[in-house]
Design a protein around this motif. Sequence first.
Motif, PDB file in Angstrom:
ATOM      1  N   LYS A   1      38.606  44.166  55.892  1.00  0.00           N
ATOM      2  CA  LYS A   1      39.517  44.639  56.944  1.00  0.00           C
ATOM      3  C   LYS A   1      40.916  44.892  56.395  1.00  0.00           C
ATOM      4  O   LYS A   1      41.892  44.863  57.139  1.00  0.00           O
ATOM      5  N   ILE A   2      41.026  45.156  55.115  1.00  0.00           N
ATOM      6  CA  ILE A   2      42.335  45.328  54.487  1.00  0.00           C
ATOM      7  C   ILE A   2      42.985  46.627  54.975  1.00  0.00           C
ATOM      8  O   ILE A   2      42.346  47.667  55.052  1.00  0.00           O
ATOM      9  N   GLY A   3      44.281  46.545  55.335  1.00  0.00           N
ATOM     10  CA  GLY A   3      45.006  47.708  55.824  1.00  0.00           C
ATOM     11  C   GLY A   3      45.628  48.492  54.679  1.00  0.00           C
ATOM     12  O   GLY A   3      45.678  48.024  53.537  1.00  0.00           O
ATOM     13  N   PRO A   4      46.155  49.684  54.966  1.00  0.00           N
ATOM     14  CA  PRO A   4      46.711  50.529  53.903  1.00  0.00           C
ATOM     15  C   PRO A   4      47.942  49.931  53.225  1.00  0.00           C
ATOM     16  O   PRO A   4      48.124  50.093  52.020  1.00  0.00           O
ATOM     17  N   GLY A   5      48.794  49.227  53.991  1.00  0.00           N
ATOM     18  CA  GLY A   5      49.962  48.597  53.385  1.00  0.00           C
ATOM     19  C   GLY A   5      49.565  47.470  52.453  1.00  0.00           C
ATOM     20  O   GLY A   5      50.096  47.342  51.341  1.00  0.00           O
ATOM     21  N   THR A   6      48.627  46.646  52.899  1.00  0.00           N
ATOM     22  CA  THR A   6      48.129  45.544  52.065  1.00  0.00           C
ATOM     23  C   THR A   6      47.446  46.083  50.820  1.00  0.00           C
ATOM     24  O   THR A   6      47.615  45.542  49.725  1.00  0.00           O
ATOM     25  N   GLU A   7      46.698  47.160  50.975  1.00  0.00           N
ATOM     26  CA  GLU A   7      46.020  47.782  49.834  1.00  0.00           C
ATOM     27  C   GLU A   7      47.037  48.284  48.812  1.00  0.00           C
ATOM     28  O   GLU A   7      46.850  48.113  47.601  1.00  0.00           O
ATOM     29  N   LEU A   8      48.125  48.886  49.289  1.00  0.00           N
ATOM     30  CA  LEU A   8      49.151  49.389  48.375  1.00  0.00           C
ATOM     31  C   LEU A   8      49.806  48.243  47.610  1.00  0.00           C
ATOM     32  O   LEU A   8      49.993  48.321  46.396  1.00  0.00           O
ATOM     33  N   LEU A   9      50.154  47.163  48.326  1.00  0.00           N
ATOM     34  CA  LEU A   9      50.760  46.011  47.652  1.00  0.00           C
ATOM     35  C   LEU A   9      49.778  45.382  46.675  1.00  0.00           C
ATOM     36  O   LEU A   9      50.154  44.961  45.567  1.00  0.00           O
ATOM     37  N   TYR A  10      48.520  45.320  47.062  1.00  0.00           N
ATOM     38  CA  TYR A  10      47.450  44.799  46.181  1.00  0.00           C
ATOM     39  C   TYR A  10      47.445  45.572  44.863  1.00  0.00           C
ATOM     40  O   TYR A  10      47.417  44.983  43.775  1.00  0.00           O
ATOM     41  N   GLN A  11      47.502  46.891  44.953  1.00  0.00           N
ATOM     42  CA  GLN A  11      47.466  47.727  43.756  1.00  0.00           C
ATOM     43  C   GLN A  11      48.745  47.586  42.928  1.00  0.00           C
ATOM     44  O   GLN A  11      48.700  47.634  41.696  1.00  0.00           O
ATOM     45  N   GLN A  12      49.891  47.377  43.596  1.00  0.00           N
ATOM     46  CA  GLN A  12      51.152  47.195  42.869  1.00  0.00           C
ATOM     47  C   GLN A  12      51.117  45.909  42.050  1.00  0.00           C
ATOM     48  O   GLN A  12      51.602  45.864  40.917  1.00  0.00           O
ATOM     49  N   ILE A  13      50.548  44.847  42.625  1.00  0.00           N
ATOM     50  CA  ILE A  13      50.452  43.576  41.901  1.00  0.00           C
ATOM     51  C   ILE A  13      49.525  43.727  40.699  1.00  0.00           C
ATOM     52  O   ILE A  13      49.825  43.256  39.593  1.00  0.00           O
ATOM     53  N   LEU A  14      48.396  44.396  40.898  1.00  0.00           N
ATOM     54  CA  LEU A  14      47.454  44.597  39.791  1.00  0.00           C
ATOM     55  C   LEU A  14      48.045  45.478  38.705  1.00  0.00           C
ATOM     56  O   LEU A  14      47.779  45.273  37.516  1.00  0.00           O
ATOM     57  N   ALA A  15      48.846  46.470  39.086  1.00  0.00           N
ATOM     58  CA  ALA A  15      49.400  47.424  38.122  1.00  0.00           C
ATOM     59  C   ALA A  15      50.311  46.758  37.104  1.00  0.00           C
ATOM     60  O   ALA A  15      50.510  47.277  36.007  1.00  0.00           O
ATOM     61  N   LEU A  16      50.847  45.590  37.444  1.00  0.00           N
ATOM     62  CA  LEU A  16      51.786  44.910  36.553  1.00  0.00           C
ATOM     63  C   LEU A  16      51.109  43.894  35.649  1.00  0.00           C
ATOM     64  O   LEU A  16      51.782  43.190  34.899  1.00  0.00           O
ATOM     65  N   ARG A  17      49.785  43.820  35.699  1.00  0.00           N
ATOM     66  CA  ARG A  17      49.083  42.805  34.898  1.00  0.00           C
ATOM     67  C   ARG A  17      49.367  42.926  33.407  1.00  0.00           C
ATOM     68  O   ARG A  17      49.629  41.944  32.720  1.00  0.00           O
ATOM     69  N   GLN A  18      49.306  44.157  32.872  1.00  0.00           N
ATOM     70  CA  GLN A  18      49.474  44.358  31.437  1.00  0.00           C
ATOM     71  C   GLN A  18      50.880  43.964  31.005  1.00  0.00           C
ATOM     72  O   GLN A  18      51.075  43.305  29.989  1.00  0.00           O
TER      73      GLN A  18
END
Length: 309
Positions: free
Chosen positions: A277-294
Amino acid sequence: MYRAKTTIEQWRILQAVVDFGGYAQAATQLNKSQSSLNHAVTKLQDQLGVALLEVIGRKAYLTEAGEVMLRRARHLTQNIQDLEELATNINQNWEPEITVAADLAYPREYLYAALKAFQPHSRGSRLKIINTVLTGTEEAITEKWADLVIAGSIPKGFLGEPLCQEYFYAVCHPQHELAQLNSPVEPSELAQHLQLVIKDSSRSPQEKQGWLKSEQRWTVSDFNAAIDIMCQGIGFCWLPEYTLQEAFKQQKLHKLNIKGSSFRAISFYLIAPKADKIGPGTELLYQQILALRQCNAHQQKANLQVTST
């Protein structure tokens, strides 16, 4: 109830006339006739009983009263725009509020970098950042009260993306009795000294993680409180490496050499408890957190090298 004399559209037209340098230019930008703009501003001034504009040559200039009122009006029109955009976002299932639960041991510089990248695209969503500890972090996942959770373990039945690994060290004041031992500290010796522990944020804490064998324990609310107490020469504590950089640099704390464990490593994961049930805002923040892993991995490696020297 107060009834407004003026309309939002009148104030928007006034802004356009000022911002674009005159009625003709504003009429082109707004795709309206020049006469309709002139009529709207004239009516606005008549309704208020205040002169807002004066025309010199072919250009309109704000009066002193006009400058004051337009400055306030800009806030009004922006609030209306924000309100309308929020309605659109809600209609598109964009969340009005997003809750993130982050284990206190996760390096905050990593989280804040992701939030900085997310903010320009947040569409006005309110963000709640909740610090959690131990079982409290697990509850945020299993009870699904958070939209995103950064945790040091993944409860059964959930999935998570790996983020980073954080190292925990046992530390004390350089003048503490444990710091004076020449040989590695025996666990039995460690158990005889006061241990500082961080309070579990759960309503029903369960002691199932960490080294908790000391006969004496003091519980504190956060890492800074533990560091402040140890700087008085009191007790020892297991703390994440990211909280110790400054204390090590100033030689306020000593890293203990414990037999069988020079450090503990905890892997952190990003978990969406309500993944279906993830919303678009949560999905965007999710991807931003993952993008900084490296980037986080490189920074962590550099920090570990500094700590080791």
